[in-house]
Design a protein around this motif. Structure first.
Motif, PDB file in Angstrom:
ATOM      1  N   SER A 114       0.848  -1.195   0.000  1.00  0.00           N
ATOM      2  CA  SER A 114       0.000   0.000   0.000  1.00  0.00           C
ATOM      3  C   SER A 114       0.879   1.239   0.000  1.00  0.00           C
ATOM      4  O   SER A 114       2.084   1.180   0.242  1.00  0.00           O
ATOM      5  CB  SER A 114      -0.917   0.014   1.216  1.00  0.00           C
ATOM      6  OG  SER A 114      -0.174   0.233   2.405  1.00  0.00           O
ATOM      7  N   GLU A 115       0.240   2.360  -0.261  1.00  0.00           N
ATOM      8  CA  GLU A 115       0.913   3.652  -0.230  1.00  0.00           C
ATOM      9  C   GLU A 115       0.382   4.402   0.982  1.00  0.00           C
ATOM     10  O   GLU A 115      -0.831   4.568   1.154  1.00  0.00           O
ATOM     11  CB  GLU A 115       0.582   4.415  -1.513  1.00  0.00           C
ATOM     12  CG  GLU A 115       1.256   5.733  -1.640  1.00  0.00           C
ATOM     13  CD  GLU A 115       0.940   6.424  -2.958  1.00  0.00           C
ATOM     14  OE1 GLU A 115       1.507   7.507  -3.168  1.00  0.00           O
ATOM     15  OE2 GLU A 115       0.129   5.904  -3.760  1.00  0.00           O
ATOM     16  N   LEU A 116       1.269   4.836   1.846  1.00  0.00           N
ATOM     17  CA  LEU A 116       0.875   5.596   3.021  1.00  0.00           C
ATOM     18  C   LEU A 116       0.916   7.077   2.669  1.00  0.00           C
ATOM     19  O   LEU A 116       1.964   7.614   2.308  1.00  0.00           O
ATOM     20  CB  LEU A 116       1.807   5.312   4.196  1.00  0.00           C
ATOM     21  CG  LEU A 116       1.473   6.054   5.482  1.00  0.00           C
ATOM     22  CD1 LEU A 116       0.134   5.570   6.058  1.00  0.00           C
ATOM     23  CD2 LEU A 116       2.591   5.871   6.505  1.00  0.00           C
ATOM     24  N   LEU A 117      -0.230   7.717   2.745  1.00  0.00           N
ATOM     25  CA  LEU A 117      -0.336   9.151   2.495  1.00  0.00           C
ATOM     26  C   LEU A 117      -0.445   9.843   3.845  1.00  0.00           C
ATOM     27  O   LEU A 117      -1.222   9.406   4.705  1.00  0.00           O
ATOM     28  CB  LEU A 117      -1.559   9.454   1.642  1.00  0.00           C
ATOM     29  CG  LEU A 117      -1.680   8.662   0.336  1.00  0.00           C
ATOM     30  CD1 LEU A 117      -2.983   8.991  -0.367  1.00  0.00           C
ATOM     31  CD2 LEU A 117      -0.504   8.934  -0.555  1.00  0.00           C
ATOM     32  N   ILE A 147      -8.810  17.630   7.067  1.00  0.00           N
ATOM     33  CA  ILE A 147      -7.672  16.766   6.778  1.00  0.00           C
ATOM     34  C   ILE A 147      -8.119  15.390   6.296  1.00  0.00           C
ATOM     35  O   ILE A 147      -7.581  14.866   5.310  1.00  0.00           O
ATOM     36  CB  ILE A 147      -6.745  16.662   8.012  1.00  0.00           C
ATOM     37  CG1 ILE A 147      -6.105  18.034   8.247  1.00  0.00           C
ATOM     38  CG2 ILE A 147      -5.701  15.560   7.836  1.00  0.00           C
ATOM     39  CD1 ILE A 147      -5.412  18.186   9.573  1.00  0.00           C
ATOM     40  N   GLY A 148      -9.106  14.800   6.950  1.00  0.00           N
ATOM     41  CA  GLY A 148      -9.624  13.504   6.505  1.00  0.00           C
ATOM     42  C   GLY A 148     -10.172  13.585   5.096  1.00  0.00           C
ATOM     43  O   GLY A 148      -9.934  12.704   4.262  1.00  0.00           O
ATOM     44  N   ARG A 149     -10.883  14.637   4.809  1.00  0.00           N
ATOM     45  CA  ARG A 149     -11.428  14.839   3.457  1.00  0.00           C
ATOM     46  C   ARG A 149     -10.300  15.006   2.441  1.00  0.00           C
ATOM     47  O   ARG A 149     -10.344  14.439   1.354  1.00  0.00           O
ATOM     48  CB  ARG A 149     -12.361  16.043   3.434  1.00  0.00           C
ATOM     49  CG  ARG A 149     -12.998  16.262   2.077  1.00  0.00           C
ATOM     50  CD  ARG A 149     -13.941  17.473   2.089  1.00  0.00           C
ATOM     51  NE  ARG A 149     -14.599  17.592   0.819  1.00  0.00           N
ATOM     52  CZ  ARG A 149     -15.720  16.965   0.472  1.00  0.00           C
ATOM     53  NH1 ARG A 149     -16.311  16.156   1.341  1.00  0.00           N
ATOM     54  NH2 ARG A 149     -16.244  17.127  -0.722  1.00  0.00           N
ATOM     55  N   MET A 170      -7.243  12.830  -2.009  1.00  0.00           N
ATOM     56  CA  MET A 170      -5.977  12.451  -2.623  1.00  0.00           C
ATOM     57  C   MET A 170      -6.027  10.991  -3.092  1.00  0.00           C
ATOM     58  O   MET A 170      -5.546  10.666  -4.180  1.00  0.00           O
ATOM     59  CB  MET A 170      -4.826  12.650  -1.638  1.00  0.00           C
ATOM     60  CG  MET A 170      -3.456  12.440  -2.266  1.00  0.00           C
ATOM     61  SD  MET A 170      -2.114  12.757  -1.095  1.00  0.00           S
ATOM     62  CE  MET A 170      -2.340  14.502  -0.817  1.00  0.00           C
ATOM     63  N   CYS A 171      -6.637  10.118  -2.306  1.00  0.00           N
ATOM     64  CA  CYS A 171      -6.805   8.714  -2.708  1.00  0.00           C
ATOM     65  C   CYS A 171      -7.661   8.616  -3.968  1.00  0.00           C
ATOM     66  O   CYS A 171      -7.353   7.847  -4.888  1.00  0.00           O
ATOM     67  CB  CYS A 171      -7.444   7.904  -1.583  1.00  0.00           C
ATOM     68  SG  CYS A 171      -6.395   7.663  -0.143  1.00  0.00           S
TER      69      CYS A 171
END
Length: 144
Positions: A24-27, A80-82, A87-88
């Motif tokens: 996975s990619e951690l953002l 921030i969550g949004r 971004m995902c």
């Protein structure tokens, strides 16, 4: 909300960022040089496992998935969550992914509401129960 027999292994899974790094990619989101949020974005075809394979996520092979969105309590309500979720979505669209799946629970009502406002819809066929009192609800966002 989780019984101890579920919470302990789940908490260890949450902390295992390195264990997810190969698939996975951690953002991350930073504010003034401090990490205030993160999310793991899984590309299509990757099977994500919870502490037990009995509860592994089995999304359609061509879907991406979001897992473990977290925002520091001191930074909640700032979008921030949004932004991490957006971004995902943008990365998935750029990759030609047809849909994104995620799991959440009723106890995460603020996150559920945000996902719904962003266009995610319930996908109950991908729900699962890691314990007798816990329903983990599936959502999807169709991108194409």
């Amino acid at each position: 909300m989780f019984p101890a027999e579920n919470w302990g292994p789940y908490f260890m899974d949450i902390l295992d960022v390195e264990g997810r790094s190969g698939v996975s990619e951690l953002l991350i989101a930073e504010r003034n040089g401090e990490i205030v949020g993160c999310v793991s974005l899984y590309p299509p075809g990757v099977q994500m496992s919870y502490p037990s394979d009995d509860f592994s996520e089995h999304w359609p092979h061509e879907w991406a998935a979001i897992r473990l969105l977290a925002v520091d309590p001191s930074a909640r309500g700032e979008g921030i969550g949004r932004a991490l979720t957006q971004m995902c979505i943008e990365r998935s669209v750029a990759s030609g992914v047809p849909a994104i799946g995620l799991h959440t629970t009723k106890e995460m009502a603020v996150a559920q509401s945000m996902y719904e406002r962003m266009g995610f819809e319930r996908a109950p066929e991908y729900d699962f129960r890691p314990g007798p009192t816990i329903l983990v609800e599936a959502y999807r966002l169709m991108l194409t």
